[in-house]
Motif scaffolding. Structure first.
Motif, PDB file in Angstrom:
ATOM      1  N   THR A 147       0.852  -1.214   0.038  1.00  0.00           N
ATOM      2  CA  THR A 147      -0.003   0.165  -0.014  1.00  0.00           C
ATOM      3  C   THR A 147       0.948   1.493   0.126  1.00  0.00           C
ATOM      4  O   THR A 147       2.016   1.211   0.531  1.00  0.00           O
ATOM      5  CB  THR A 147      -1.070  -0.107   1.443  1.00  0.00           C
ATOM      6  N   ASP A 176      -4.227   0.324  -3.541  1.00  0.00           N
ATOM      7  CA  ASP A 176      -4.911   1.520  -2.948  1.00  0.00           C
ATOM      8  C   ASP A 176      -4.337   2.672  -3.550  1.00  0.00           C
ATOM      9  O   ASP A 176      -4.678   3.598  -2.891  1.00  0.00           O
ATOM     10  CB  ASP A 176      -4.846   1.411  -1.496  1.00  0.00           C
ATOM     11  N   SER A 179      -5.714   6.707  -2.648  1.00  0.00           N
ATOM     12  CA  SER A 179      -6.763   6.617  -1.478  1.00  0.00           C
ATOM     13  C   SER A 179      -5.968   7.526  -0.460  1.00  0.00           C
ATOM     14  O   SER A 179      -6.354   7.994   0.790  1.00  0.00           O
ATOM     15  CB  SER A 179      -6.676   5.450  -0.918  1.00  0.00           C
ATOM     16  N   ASP A 198      -7.681   2.556  -6.457  1.00  0.00           N
ATOM     17  CA  ASP A 198      -8.702   2.550  -5.169  1.00  0.00           C
ATOM     18  C   ASP A 198      -9.989   2.379  -5.463  1.00  0.00           C
ATOM     19  O   ASP A 198     -10.448   3.299  -6.185  1.00  0.00           O
ATOM     20  CB  ASP A 198      -8.094   3.402  -3.989  1.00  0.00           C
ATOM     21  N   SER A 200     -12.354   3.588  -3.546  1.00  0.00           N
ATOM     22  CA  SER A 200     -12.987   4.951  -3.271  1.00  0.00           C
ATOM     23  C   SER A 200     -12.895   5.900  -4.492  1.00  0.00           C
ATOM     24  O   SER A 200     -13.913   6.674  -4.597  1.00  0.00           O
ATOM     25  CB  SER A 200     -12.314   5.552  -2.212  1.00  0.00           C
TER      26      SER A 200
END
Ligand code: C2E
Ligand code: MG
Ligand code: MG
Ligand code: MG
Length: 286
Positions: A147, A176, A179, A198, A200
């Protein structure tokens, strides 16, 4: 500092703290036992080629069914493993299990998440080499996902670790992405084999024009560095189409398949071979 001291003092008088700590200790103990007795399992989520919709790999995701409590999310117990010295043995279990299982699927790449606590260990590359040798899996079929948070805090060490891992032949992916605080400037020098956008960010792709443009720019940037891009968390056909249009060559999400048992992955592969070897059939979610 003053603020920290204040907070520490306040917690001394927080009546809920004893209960919290007790719960956490119990959780940590149960986790320790689960690791020792091999009660953790792995689920596998398909990774899909964006052009053909054929599965190209799977991501291994650790699962823990805590006795008397039911399934606990890795987002909860991984951080606890990190702070209680359990991450080494947990990570080793995951890596070994994923590599063993990978042998069942010669046509798939297998991705394994690596947490900062593992990655920080200077001996990490050594134990990766050991597990590869032990399980006799081809290094090129294994991708380690790290990450971005760790990378930013320790750029120098990250670069060294990635170099050593790549020398073993494994692939290294940045998980990710988008993020947190990834500096775009870092990306090229680290030599990542792949970037995963990511969930999101992917979520908002068809909702907000600005988000869409940011996402598009992010993918374009990765591609301008010649780094292939996976979009994670694809739940709708619209998201899949958009991410493909932006240049993602690999898609992952509930639309194509949820994390499932190894047996279900095997079944899915058999079904595909039997039905239409080069079909564009979408995978059924488990
Ligand atoms: P990650 O590596 O980014 O994994 C993707 C997470 O998103 C997984 O959650 C997956 O189930 C979920 N996901 C995938 N597609 C969709 C979708 O379409 N919609 C939604 N809502 N979710 C989707 P999971 O398995 O709960 O894992 C959460 C995080 O825990 C992982 O995020 C990873 O950072 C960490 N983790 C999981 N397994 C391991 C492991 O074996 N080792 C380490 N160090 N970390 C792990
Ligand atoms: Mg991951
Ligand atoms: Mg991810
Ligand atoms: Mg994620």
């Amino acid at each position: 500092k003053a603020k920290e001291a204040g907070r520490a003092r306040m917690t001394l008088y927080d009546p809920s703290m004893d209960a919290d700590r007790e719960q956490r200790n119990a959780l940590e103990l149960d986790l320790r036992m689960a690791i020792e007795s091999g009660d953790l399992t792995l689920a596998y989520q398909p990774l899909i080629d964006a052009a053909s919709y054929a599965p190209t790999g799977v991501e291994a995701l650790v699962r823990w069914n805590r006795p008397g409590h039911g399934p606990i999310s890795p987002e909860v117990f991984i951080p606890i493993a990190e702070t209680s010295g359990l991450i080494e043995s947990l990570g080793l279990f995951v890596l070994r299990k994923a590599c063993e299982t990978a042998k069942q699927w010669p046509e798939l790449n297998v991705s394994v998440n690596v947490s900062p606590g593992q990655f920080r260990n200077p001996a990490f590359a050594d134990y990766v080499r050991y597990v590869l040798k032990q399980t006799e899996v081809e290094a090129g079929r294994i991708t380690l996902e790290i990450t971005e948070g760790y990378m930013i805090q320790n750029p120098q060490r990250t670069r060294q670790s990635i170099e050593r891992l790549k020398a073993l032949g494994v692939k290294v992916a940045l998980d990710d992405f988008g993020s947190g605080f990834s500096s775009i400037g870092y990306l090229r020098q680290f030599g990542f084999d792949r970037i995963k956008i990511d969930r999101s960010l992917v979520m908002g792709v068809n909702e907000d024009k600005r988000q869409r443009e940011m996402l598009q720019a992010t993918v374009a940037l990765a591609r301008s560095l010649d780094i292939p891009v996976t979009a994670e968390g694809i739940e709708t056909e619209e998201q899949a189409i958009a991410m493909r249009l932006f240049g993602c060559d690999c898609l992952q999400g509930y639309l194509f398949g949820k994390p499932m048992t190894a047996d279900l992955i095997t079944e899915m592969l058999h079904a595909r071979h039997a039905a239409e070897p080069e079909g564009r059939r979408r995978l059924g979610a488990a």
